[in-house]
Design a protein around this motif. Structure first.
Motif, mmCIF file in Angstrom:
data_model
loop_
_atom_site.group_PDB
_atom_site.id
_atom_site.type_symbol
_atom_site.label_atom_id
_atom_site.label_comp_id
_atom_site.label_asym_id
_atom_site.label_seq_id
_atom_site.Cartn_x
_atom_site.Cartn_y
_atom_site.Cartn_z
ATOM 1 N N VAL A 96 11.589 37.787 83.608
ATOM 2 C CA VAL A 96 11.614 38.991 82.779
ATOM 3 C C VAL A 96 10.167 39.385 82.527
ATOM 4 O O VAL A 96 9.415 38.618 81.919
ATOM 5 C CB VAL A 96 12.332 38.729 81.438
ATOM 6 C CG1 VAL A 96 12.274 39.975 80.559
ATOM 7 C CG2 VAL A 96 13.768 38.300 81.671
ATOM 8 N N CYS A 105 16.654 30.620 81.059
ATOM 9 C CA CYS A 105 16.273 31.866 81.739
ATOM 10 C C CYS A 105 16.878 31.938 83.143
ATOM 11 O O CYS A 105 16.232 32.333 84.107
ATOM 12 C CB CYS A 105 14.747 31.995 81.807
ATOM 13 S SG CYS A 105 14.150 33.677 82.127
ATOM 14 N N ALA A 136 8.835 44.101 79.397
ATOM 15 C CA ALA A 136 10.238 44.525 79.343
ATOM 16 C C ALA A 136 10.684 44.706 77.896
ATOM 17 O O ALA A 136 10.138 44.100 76.968
ATOM 18 C CB ALA A 136 11.126 43.496 80.042
ATOM 19 N N THR A 137 11.697 45.539 77.713
ATOM 20 C CA THR A 137 12.237 45.825 76.383
ATOM 21 C C THR A 137 13.582 45.134 76.206
ATOM 22 O O THR A 137 14.465 45.274 77.058
ATOM 23 C CB THR A 137 12.418 47.343 76.186
ATOM 24 O OG1 THR A 137 11.147 47.988 76.333
ATOM 25 C CG2 THR A 137 12.981 47.644 74.806
ATOM 26 N N LEU A 138 13.730 44.402 75.118
ATOM 27 C CA LEU A 138 14.997 43.721 74.840
ATOM 28 C C LEU A 138 16.037 44.732 74.384
ATOM 29 O O LEU A 138 15.822 45.490 73.440
ATOM 30 C CB LEU A 138 14.800 42.661 73.756
ATOM 31 C CG LEU A 138 16.064 41.898 73.323
ATOM 32 C CD1 LEU A 138 16.572 41.013 74.453
ATOM 33 C CD2 LEU A 138 15.787 41.070 72.068
ATOM 34 N N THR A 181 19.859 40.607 83.044
ATOM 35 C CA THR A 181 20.454 39.711 82.053
ATOM 36 C C THR A 181 20.202 38.274 82.474
ATOM 37 O O THR A 181 20.469 37.902 83.623
ATOM 38 C CB THR A 181 21.968 39.957 81.924
ATOM 39 O OG1 THR A 181 22.185 41.300 81.473
ATOM 40 C CG2 THR A 181 22.594 38.999 80.921
ATOM 41 N N ASN A 205 20.512 37.260 77.197
ATOM 42 C CA ASN A 205 19.653 38.350 76.751
ATOM 43 C C ASN A 205 19.572 39.402 77.850
ATOM 44 O O ASN A 205 19.410 39.060 79.022
ATOM 45 C CB ASN A 205 18.248 37.843 76.433
ATOM 46 C CG ASN A 205 18.244 36.768 75.365
ATOM 47 O OD1 ASN A 205 18.978 36.862 74.385
ATOM 48 N ND2 ASN A 205 17.442 35.727 75.568
ATOM 49 N N THR A 206 19.665 40.661 77.473
ATOM 50 C CA THR A 206 19.569 41.760 78.429
ATOM 51 C C THR A 206 18.293 42.547 78.164
ATOM 52 O O THR A 206 18.012 42.931 77.021
ATOM 53 C CB THR A 206 20.785 42.692 78.330
ATOM 54 O OG1 THR A 206 21.974 41.947 78.673
ATOM 55 C CG2 THR A 206 20.653 43.867 79.291
ATOM 56 N N TRP A 207 17.535 42.780 79.243
ATOM 57 C CA TRP A 207 16.234 43.446 79.158
ATOM 58 C C TRP A 207 16.212 44.643 80.101
ATOM 59 O O TRP A 207 16.937 44.688 81.087
ATOM 60 C CB TRP A 207 15.113 42.487 79.562
ATOM 61 C CG TRP A 207 15.058 41.203 78.788
ATOM 62 C CD1 TRP A 207 15.830 40.097 78.969
ATOM 63 C CD2 TRP A 207 14.184 40.907 77.712
ATOM 64 N NE1 TRP A 207 15.484 39.121 78.080
ATOM 65 C CE2 TRP A 207 14.477 39.589 77.289
ATOM 66 C CE3 TRP A 207 13.167 41.623 77.071
ATOM 67 C CZ2 TRP A 207 13.783 38.980 76.250
ATOM 68 C CZ3 TRP A 207 12.485 41.008 76.030
ATOM 69 C CH2 TRP A 207 12.794 39.697 75.623
ATOM 70 N N GLN A 229 21.116 40.765 72.628
ATOM 71 C CA GLN A 229 21.504 39.375 72.856
ATOM 72 C C GLN A 229 22.989 39.279 72.551
ATOM 73 O O GLN A 229 23.430 39.631 71.458
ATOM 74 C CB GLN A 229 20.720 38.418 71.957
ATOM 75 C CG GLN A 229 21.070 36.960 72.208
ATOM 76 C CD GLN A 229 20.239 36.006 71.369
ATOM 77 O OE1 GLN A 229 20.566 35.768 70.206
ATOM 78 N NE2 GLN A 229 19.162 35.479 71.949
ATOM 79 N N HIS A 272 12.186 36.182 73.812
ATOM 80 C CA HIS A 272 10.942 36.578 74.449
ATOM 81 C C HIS A 272 11.136 36.621 75.967
ATOM 82 O O HIS A 272 11.980 35.899 76.508
ATOM 83 C CB HIS A 272 9.818 35.603 74.097
ATOM 84 C CG HIS A 272 9.486 35.562 72.632
ATOM 85 N ND1 HIS A 272 8.746 36.539 72.017
ATOM 86 C CD2 HIS A 272 9.815 34.664 71.665
ATOM 87 C CE1 HIS A 272 8.611 36.248 70.730
ATOM 88 N NE2 HIS A 272 9.253 35.113 70.492
ATOM 89 N N PRO A 273 10.359 37.462 76.668
ATOM 90 C CA PRO A 273 10.410 37.453 78.138
ATOM 91 C C PRO A 273 10.189 36.040 78.666
ATOM 92 O O PRO A 273 9.468 35.238 78.059
ATOM 93 C CB PRO A 273 9.270 38.394 78.529
ATOM 94 C CG PRO A 273 9.163 39.331 77.369
ATOM 95 C CD PRO A 273 9.437 38.489 76.156
#
Length: 208
Positions: free
Chosen positions: A106, A153, A110-112, A147, A131-133, A115, A20-21
């Motif tokens: 994030v 986070c 934002a769109t994931l 990322t 995780n890259t968003w 991972q 999740h963001p």
């Protein structure tokens, strides 16, 4: 055996949860490098980040259009002021700072993308789960790709794209949660008589 099976299922369920963001810790320090697509700018900087007081400070050194520069700037978004500090001769220039404070986070919209594990997942301590968003910069100023670590986070890298400058890449490292000397986020004493310039600056312009 049943307890082991239950724990295995619980662990599998935790790992299967969709990322999740998130927001980075409100107080951080560390370093980053920044380069632009047009290769005009490269900078290495130490940073202090205070999301609670909406303040940042950067000690930069780098090159812009093949010219070297060194810069020490303090940004206070609540005050709407940027301090350009030269410690060597105890001088300071104050400039109006435009734009809102943008926390290291994030965005919720934002769109994931993915991972992944940086490094190796073959053994303990050999990799980092991140995780890259992707999404839009504030006010639709361009696109970003960021990322962060799955746990904490903590920022790893950020790419942002604008029509004017193309892609800019920021790589974070040596991040520490907290700030060893919070007084560095206040203007030095000699800034009390700082000359105030009329031309405003915005955050992104610091790196171009």
């Amino acid at each position: 055996m049943r307890l082991l099976a239950a724990l295995t299922c619980l662990l599998a369920g935790c790992l299967a949860q969709k990322p999740h963001p998130c927001s980075s810790p409100p107080l951080m320090s560390g370093a980053f490098s920044l380069t632009t697509q047009d290769e005009k700018l490269f900078t290495y900087a130490l940073y202090l980040y205070d999301a609670l007081g909406q303040r940042m400070r950067f000690w930069e050194q780098g090159t812009y259009e093949n010219k070297s520069f060194v810069q020490d700037v303090l940004l206070n978004f609540r005050e709407g002021a940027l301090y350009d500090i030269i410690d060597s001769n105890r001088t300071c220039t104050k400039k109006p700072l435009t734009g809102d404070f943008q926390p290291l986070a994030v965005p919720k919209d934002a769109t994931l993308l993915a991972q992944v594990v940086l490094g190796s997942s073959s053994g303990p301590g050999q990799g980092l789960l991140v995780n890259t968003w992707m999404g839009d910069l504030p006010k639709k100023a361009g696109k970003f790709l960021t990322t962060v670590t799955e746990f904490g986070c903590i920022p790893v890298s950020t790419l942002y794209q604008t029509e004017q400058f193309g892609w800019t890449v920021i790589s974070f490292f040596n991040n520490i949660i907290g700030i060893a000397d919070p007084s560095l986020l206040n203007p030095p004493d000699f800034c009390s008589n700082a000359k105030t310039e009329e031309e405003p600056v915005d955050f992104l312009s610091l790196f171009h």
